[in-house]
Design a protein around this motif. Structure first.
Motif, short mmCIF file in Angstrom:
data_model
loop_
_atom_site.label_atom_id
_atom_site.label_comp_id
_atom_site.label_asym_id
_atom_site.label_seq_id
_atom_site.Cartn_x
_atom_site.Cartn_y
_atom_site.Cartn_z
N GLY A 1 12.04 12.79 9.90
CA GLY A 1 10.88 12.52 9.06
C GLY A 1 10.07 11.31 9.47
O GLY A 1 8.98 11.09 8.95
N ALA A 2 10.59 10.49 10.40
CA ALA A 2 9.90 9.27 10.82
C ALA A 2 8.71 9.59 11.71
O ALA A 2 8.65 10.65 12.35
N ILE A 3 7.78 8.65 11.76
CA ILE A 3 6.64 8.74 12.66
C ILE A 3 6.70 7.55 13.61
O ILE A 3 6.79 6.40 13.15
N PRO A 4 6.65 7.78 14.92
CA PRO A 4 6.72 6.65 15.85
C PRO A 4 5.41 5.86 15.88
O PRO A 4 4.34 6.40 15.60
N GLY A 5 5.52 4.59 16.23
CA GLY A 5 4.31 3.79 16.38
C GLY A 5 3.43 4.32 17.50
O GLY A 5 2.21 4.36 17.38
N SER A 6 4.07 4.71 18.59
CA SER A 6 3.37 5.23 19.77
C SER A 6 4.02 6.50 20.25
O SER A 6 5.19 6.77 19.97
N ALA A 7 3.27 7.29 20.99
CA ALA A 7 3.81 8.46 21.69
C ALA A 7 3.29 8.42 23.12
O ALA A 7 2.07 8.43 23.29
N PRO B 1 7.53 2.50 12.49
CA PRO B 1 7.03 1.60 11.43
C PRO B 1 6.79 2.36 10.13
O PRO B 1 6.37 3.52 10.15
N ASN B 2 7.03 1.69 9.01
CA ASN B 2 6.87 2.41 7.74
C ASN B 2 5.42 2.81 7.48
O ASN B 2 5.14 3.81 6.83
N TRP B 3 4.48 2.01 7.99
CA TRP B 3 3.07 2.33 7.72
C TRP B 3 2.60 3.57 8.47
O TRP B 3 1.65 4.22 8.03
N ALA B 4 3.25 3.93 9.55
CA ALA B 4 2.89 5.17 10.23
C ALA B 4 3.20 6.37 9.33
O ALA B 4 2.38 7.29 9.18
N ALA B 5 4.38 6.35 8.71
CA ALA B 5 4.76 7.42 7.79
C ALA B 5 3.85 7.42 6.57
O ALA B 5 3.46 8.47 6.05
N LYS B 6 3.49 6.21 6.09
CA LYS B 6 2.61 6.10 4.92
C LYS B 6 1.26 6.75 5.18
O LYS B 6 0.76 7.56 4.37
N TYR C 1 0.81 -1.23 0.00
CA TYR C 1 0.00 0.00 0.00
C TYR C 1 0.84 1.27 0.00
O TYR C 1 0.31 2.36 -0.24
N ILE C 2 2.15 1.16 0.17
CA ILE C 2 3.01 2.34 0.00
C ILE C 2 3.11 2.70 -1.49
O ILE C 2 3.34 3.86 -1.84
N ILE C 3 2.90 1.72 -2.36
CA ILE C 3 2.86 2.01 -3.80
C ILE C 3 1.86 3.13 -4.08
O ILE C 3 2.15 4.09 -4.81
N GLU C 4 0.67 3.03 -3.48
CA GLU C 4 -0.36 4.05 -3.67
C GLU C 4 0.13 5.42 -3.20
O GLU C 4 -0.13 6.44 -3.83
N THR C 5 0.83 5.44 -2.08
CA THR C 5 1.30 6.69 -1.49
C THR C 5 2.31 7.38 -2.39
O THR C 5 2.26 8.60 -2.61
N PHE C 6 3.26 6.61 -2.95
CA PHE C 6 4.27 7.21 -3.81
C PHE C 6 3.64 7.73 -5.11
O PHE C 6 4.04 8.79 -5.61
N LEU C 7 2.66 7.02 -5.63
CA LEU C 7 1.99 7.50 -6.83
C LEU C 7 1.22 8.79 -6.55
O LEU C 7 1.17 9.68 -7.40
N ALA C 8 0.64 8.90 -5.38
CA ALA C 8 -0.11 10.11 -5.01
C ALA C 8 0.83 11.27 -4.70
O ALA C 8 0.52 12.43 -4.99
N ALA C 9 1.98 10.97 -4.08
CA ALA C 9 2.90 12.03 -3.66
C ALA C 9 3.70 12.60 -4.82
O ALA C 9 4.12 13.77 -4.78
#
Length: 404
Positions: free
Chosen positions: A354-360, A372-377, A86-94
């Motif tokens: 630029g990273a996003i943590p799983g939790s805060a 996790p990569n999906w948090a950034a996605k 699903y990161i494929i979708e994000t790169f195409l949109a970005a």
């Protein structure tokens, strides 16, 4: 967490390392305290970090997959088939938003890598695709999202062919009542599979596969039986004895939204709206949401599942588009602002910048001590959608105006 707690952390987290200690001490001073910048600055930060996650090798031999993330325990993780899908979708949109054509090439390489992993029966491997890993229903669907994007946005016929094989495998695993009980994470059913079934429905629409559409309806009809009067979903946690993370709650809601749109099914949209309004009612003014919720939207845990906050921003933005209710948009913007305050844009450490943590704070129970990569996605998707009042991913042309 007070300083004495550091020595009680499991040794696998290596809290004595300078990088790890620095991150823990920062969050001890208060998570989500970074300055909020413009959407584009935060989007560039998240996409740049995802590019680094795709480029990292660090002993791995992936040729296009995006590392699952970075963790205290293991450093950079291997390429992750599920989320690369699903990161494929994000790169195409970005790509058009950032004016970065390189992202299109990166998306193509992700697709090539995914296609290299598909088995003859249509299944994709679970986990990191290591020897002995078994397919997982949810993971299969997320990879299919990338195949839908490859076909509808890049015109790749091989993505349609692989997506149809993947969809037939998904249909074959479904029980008569629409539930999935085989090839499930932890061996138990999950309502959040609606997000996987969204991809099945999309592939059914673009590939003209009526069997996929019927299977999608069966699964969502089963999932509806798990919704409580509050809008909350039972059977939606990773394990039955725990409350669902905000992450899986948002997965379930988005699946209901998008299958409802694809199949012109008001019942699914109504279920999504009930859940989204329920959790919106307990959102704090600063955008924070608890890590987990029990029925009645009773919060559990003093940490935020940042990943889930970003995902709920997406759900609320989508419902604002569909219903015209601006309260959804306001909730989404509060959630986006909260996630912005967890992202360090100027950190000298490339793992952190630029990273996003799983939790805060970072030691919260969801993806503990991980980026996790999906948090950034999901954060990137929310920024793109809010910037242009668009949809990520776009609804396939074949589904627009589709009658039931």
């Amino acid at each position: 967490m007070n300083p004495s707690t550091l020595i009680e952390l499991p040794l696998r987290y290596k809290p004595w390392r300078a990088r790890h200690l620095k991150l823990v001490i920062r969050d001890m001073g208060g998570a989500a305290r970074q300055p909020e910048g413009e959407h584009l600055a935060h989007l560039r930060g998240a996409i740049d970090w995802l590019c680094r996650a795709q480029d990292v090798r660090d002993g791995h031999t992936d040729a296009g997959g995006v590392a699952a993330g970075w963790s205290f325990e293991d450093g950079w993780l291997p390429g992750y088939p599920e989320t690369t899908g699903y990161i494929i979708e994000t790169f195409l949109a970005a790509a058009p938003v950032l004016g970065c054509l390189e992202l299109l090439d990166r998306a193509q390489r992700m697709i090539d890598w995914e296609l290299s992993l598909q088995a003859d029966d249509g299944a994709f491997p679970g986990h990191f695709g290591e020897p002995g890993s078994h397919p997982v229903i949810f993971n299969q669907g997320q990879i299919m999202h990338g195949l839908v994007a490859g076909y509808t946005q890049l015109g790749r016929q091989d993505c349609l062919e692989a997506g149809l094989r993947a969809g037939h495998w998904l249909v074959a695993q479904q029980d008569a009542d629409g539930c999935y009980r085989k090839f499930e994470h932890n061996g138990v059913p999950h309502v959040y599979n609606t997000r996987a079934i969204w991809a099945l429905a999309a592939m059914g629409v673009v590939g003209n596969e009526a069997g996929f559409i019927a299977a999608a309806r069966r699964n969502l009809d089963w999932a509806l039986t798990q919704q409580r009067a509050s809008g909350w979903f039972a059977t939606n946690a990773f394990v039955p004895t725990r409350h669902p993370f905000t992450h899986t709650i948002a997965y379930a809601i988005r699946g209901f939204i998008e299958v409802g749109v694809l199949l012109s099914e008001p019942r699914y949209l109504q279920a999504a709206e009930a859940a989204a309004r329920g959790i919106m009612a307990v959102q704090r003014e600063d955008g924070w949401l608890a890590g987990t919720y029990a029925d009645g939207w009773v919060a559990h845990g003093s940490y935020a599942c940042v990943t889930g906050v970003a995902q709920m921003a997406l759900c609320w933005l989508r419902l604002a588009q569909l219903t015209g209710d601006e309260r959804f948009r306001s909730a989404a913007q509060r959630a986006i602002d909260y996630v912005k305050r967890t992202q360090r844009l100027d950190d000298e450490d490339e793992v952190v910048r630029g990273a996003i943590p799983g939790s805060a704070p970072i030691w919260g129970a969801y993806s503990r001590f991980e980026f996790p990569n999906w948090a950034a996605k999901f954060f990137a998707d929310a920024l793109i959608m809010d910037l242009g009042d668009s949809v990520v991913p776009p609804v396939p042309a074949a589904a627009r105006g589709r009658a039931r």
